[in-house]
Design an enzyme around this catalytic site. Structure first.
Site, mmCIF file in Angstrom:
data_model
loop_
_atom_site.group_PDB
_atom_site.id
_atom_site.type_symbol
_atom_site.label_atom_id
_atom_site.label_comp_id
_atom_site.label_asym_id
_atom_site.label_seq_id
_atom_site.Cartn_x
_atom_site.Cartn_y
_atom_site.Cartn_z
ATOM 1 N N GLY A 162 2.034 42.836 -17.958
ATOM 2 C CA GLY A 162 1.521 43.412 -16.709
ATOM 3 C C GLY A 162 1.026 42.277 -15.825
ATOM 4 O O GLY A 162 1.537 41.148 -15.899
ATOM 5 N N ILE A 164 -1.847 40.573 -15.903
ATOM 6 C CA ILE A 164 -2.448 39.433 -16.608
ATOM 7 C C ILE A 164 -1.378 38.694 -17.425
ATOM 8 O O ILE A 164 -1.297 37.461 -17.382
ATOM 9 C CB ILE A 164 -3.635 39.895 -17.483
ATOM 10 C CG1 ILE A 164 -4.759 40.438 -16.582
ATOM 11 C CG2 ILE A 164 -4.158 38.751 -18.352
ATOM 12 C CD1 ILE A 164 -5.926 41.087 -17.306
ATOM 13 N N ARG A 184 6.612 47.590 -22.415
ATOM 14 C CA ARG A 184 7.242 48.910 -22.462
ATOM 15 C C ARG A 184 8.528 48.915 -21.639
ATOM 16 O O ARG A 184 9.515 49.508 -21.997
ATOM 17 C CB ARG A 184 6.293 49.977 -21.921
ATOM 18 C CG ARG A 184 5.354 50.528 -22.979
ATOM 19 C CD ARG A 184 4.381 51.475 -22.364
ATOM 20 N NE ARG A 184 3.783 50.865 -21.169
ATOM 21 C CZ ARG A 184 3.082 51.523 -20.267
ATOM 22 N NH1 ARG A 184 2.899 52.808 -20.393
ATOM 23 N NH2 ARG A 184 2.566 50.894 -19.217
ATOM 24 N N THR A 244 -7.019 38.069 -25.512
ATOM 25 C CA THR A 244 -8.057 38.225 -24.476
ATOM 26 C C THR A 244 -8.009 39.645 -23.907
ATOM 27 O O THR A 244 -8.539 39.886 -22.820
ATOM 28 C CB THR A 244 -7.856 37.211 -23.331
ATOM 29 O OG1 THR A 244 -6.529 37.357 -22.823
ATOM 30 C CG2 THR A 244 -8.093 35.785 -23.777
ATOM 31 N N ARG A 246 -8.007 43.444 -25.826
ATOM 32 C CA ARG A 246 -9.022 44.231 -26.515
ATOM 33 C C ARG A 246 -8.825 44.034 -28.013
ATOM 34 O O ARG A 246 -7.697 43.957 -28.500
ATOM 35 C CB ARG A 246 -8.886 45.725 -26.184
ATOM 36 C CG ARG A 246 -9.412 46.130 -24.814
ATOM 37 C CD ARG A 246 -10.920 45.983 -24.689
ATOM 38 N NE ARG A 246 -11.419 46.453 -23.412
ATOM 39 C CZ ARG A 246 -11.575 45.695 -22.317
ATOM 40 N NH1 ARG A 246 -11.272 44.418 -22.353
ATOM 41 N NH2 ARG A 246 -12.046 46.213 -21.205
ATOM 42 N N GLU A 275 -16.574 45.195 -31.411
ATOM 43 C CA GLU A 275 -17.499 44.631 -30.440
ATOM 44 C C GLU A 275 -18.615 45.620 -30.109
ATOM 45 O O GLU A 275 -18.320 46.814 -29.986
ATOM 46 C CB GLU A 275 -16.669 44.363 -29.161
ATOM 47 C CG GLU A 275 -17.011 43.089 -28.472
ATOM 48 C CD GLU A 275 -16.036 42.803 -27.343
ATOM 49 O OE1 GLU A 275 -14.847 42.543 -27.624
ATOM 50 O OE2 GLU A 275 -16.464 42.883 -26.195
ATOM 51 N N HIS A 296 -16.374 37.587 -25.390
ATOM 52 C CA HIS A 296 -15.797 38.438 -24.330
ATOM 53 C C HIS A 296 -16.166 37.898 -22.940
ATOM 54 O O HIS A 296 -16.932 38.528 -22.206
ATOM 55 C CB HIS A 296 -16.259 39.890 -24.489
ATOM 56 C CG HIS A 296 -15.385 40.870 -23.751
ATOM 57 N ND1 HIS A 296 -15.165 42.150 -24.168
ATOM 58 C CD2 HIS A 296 -14.662 40.754 -22.612
ATOM 59 C CE1 HIS A 296 -14.367 42.779 -23.332
ATOM 60 N NE2 HIS A 296 -14.044 41.934 -22.361
#
Ligand SMILES: O=CC(=O)O
Length: 333
Positions: A162, A164, A184, A244, A246, A275, A296
């Site tokens: 995407g 990022i 995807r 970076t 999740r 987390e 994070h």
């Protein structure tokens, strides 16, 4: 002339001063000046009476919280890109709109991803500790000491191409990595050409062939443990993995196991499965130089945080004015 009543906005964490000042001007804002994370009971109490909730990734806005919302609460304007901390489905059921803050943290997150891609194979964190752990001593250059692995000429496999992921690919290309990606759907041909990127329909096949894996997809029900124990076993023993996105996109227990067994060369993690808890085994691996762990902070720049605040404000104002906010998030279906 009648003055419109300002909406009651509840902000769960301390925001940059510039953002808080603007929020005070525009809204009846309840800010969190001392930055103490709010408890579930406090969140529930808030949603019973406010018009807008502004949570961050450190809050869990689950169905229990959402179901307590009063009829006046119609917007959750999250100060975040990801929205996996919000039960968007439960919000939709209650007619509550959810918004996020995309785009403004793309470059910052990609920078930090690249920093980890460099830091882990080049042993930057280990090297940075040598002089500070041994003050006054020079434990430096020797032909066989502190050897990392070369980055230039290697293959990176980006999981999630995407905004990022694409920004990471641009940086990686500039560092001489060849770009491979799984998504995807294929990115547009112009972007593929620009990046000289190879698309892998099969994630398994890509994982088995790349030197560095970068996880850049959101956390959704479909990406939970996408990098499973079985898939981690496909990685080459000389490969690295950087996350970076999740924590729960990777099966963290399985990752720890293969790191301890030396079945991959290392990992760079900015996010964790449980987390804010960080598995002590990861801390141990970090002390042994096998992983670099960060708390994070990939999107943590002052500019980014101010831009995120601006987006939150625009989303709230547009919504209150009766329009569709620009960054509406729909449930995953
Ligand atoms: O991780 C940070 C965000 O989603 O904003």
């Amino acid at each position: 002339m009648t003055t419109k009543k300002k909406p009651k906005v509840y902000v769960t964490r301390k925001l940059p001063d510039a953002v808080e000042t603007r929020m005070r001007e525009l809204f009846d804002a309840e800010l969190n000046i001392d930055d103490r994370p709010r408890t579930k009971d406090e969140l529930i109490e808030a949603v019973r009476s406010v018009d807008v909730l502004v949570p961050t990734v450190t809050d869990r806005i689950d169905a229990e919280v959402i179901d307590e919302a009063g009829p006046q609460m119609k917007l959750i304007a999250s100060f975040s890109n990801g929205t996996d901390h919000i039960d968007v489905e439960a919000a939709a059921r209650r007619g509550i709109t959810v918004t996020n803050t995309p785009n403004v943290l793309t470059e910052d997150t990609a920078d930090m991803t690249m920093a980890l891609i460099l830091a882990v194979p080049r042993r930057l964190a280990e090297g940075a500790r040598v002089l500070t752990d041994n003050p006054g001593e020079w434990a430096g250059w020797s032909p066989t000491w502190m050897l990392g692995r070369r980055i230039h000429g290697k293959r990176i496999g980006i999981v999630g191409m995407g905004r990022i992921g694409t920004a990471v690919a641009r940086r990686a290309k500039a560092f001489g990595l060849s770009i491979h990606y799984h998504n995807r759907k294929r990115v547009n041909p112009a972007t593929e050409d620009e990046l000289e990127a190879t698309y892998w329909d099969s994630l398994d096949q890509m994982l088995a062939r790349v030197d560095i894996v970068s996880v850049n997809c959101p956390s959704t029900p479909a990406t939970y443990h996408l990098i499973s124990a079985r898939r981690l076993a496909l990685l080459q023993p000389t490969s690295y993995i950087v996350n970076t996105a999740r924590g729960d996109v990777i099966d963290e227990t399985a990752l720890i196991k293969i790191l301890r067994e030396g079945k991959i060369a290392g990992a760079g993690l900015d996010v964790f499965e449980n987390e804010p808890a960080v598995n002590p085994k990861l801390v141990k691996l970090a002390n042994e130089g096998k992983v670099v762990i960060l708390p994070h902070m990939s999107s943590a720049t002052l500019e980014g945080r101010i831009d995120m605040g601006d987006k939150v404000i625009i989303n709230i104002r547009t919504f209150i004015d009766g329009h569709r906010p620009p960054n509406r998030v729909l449930p995953f279906r």
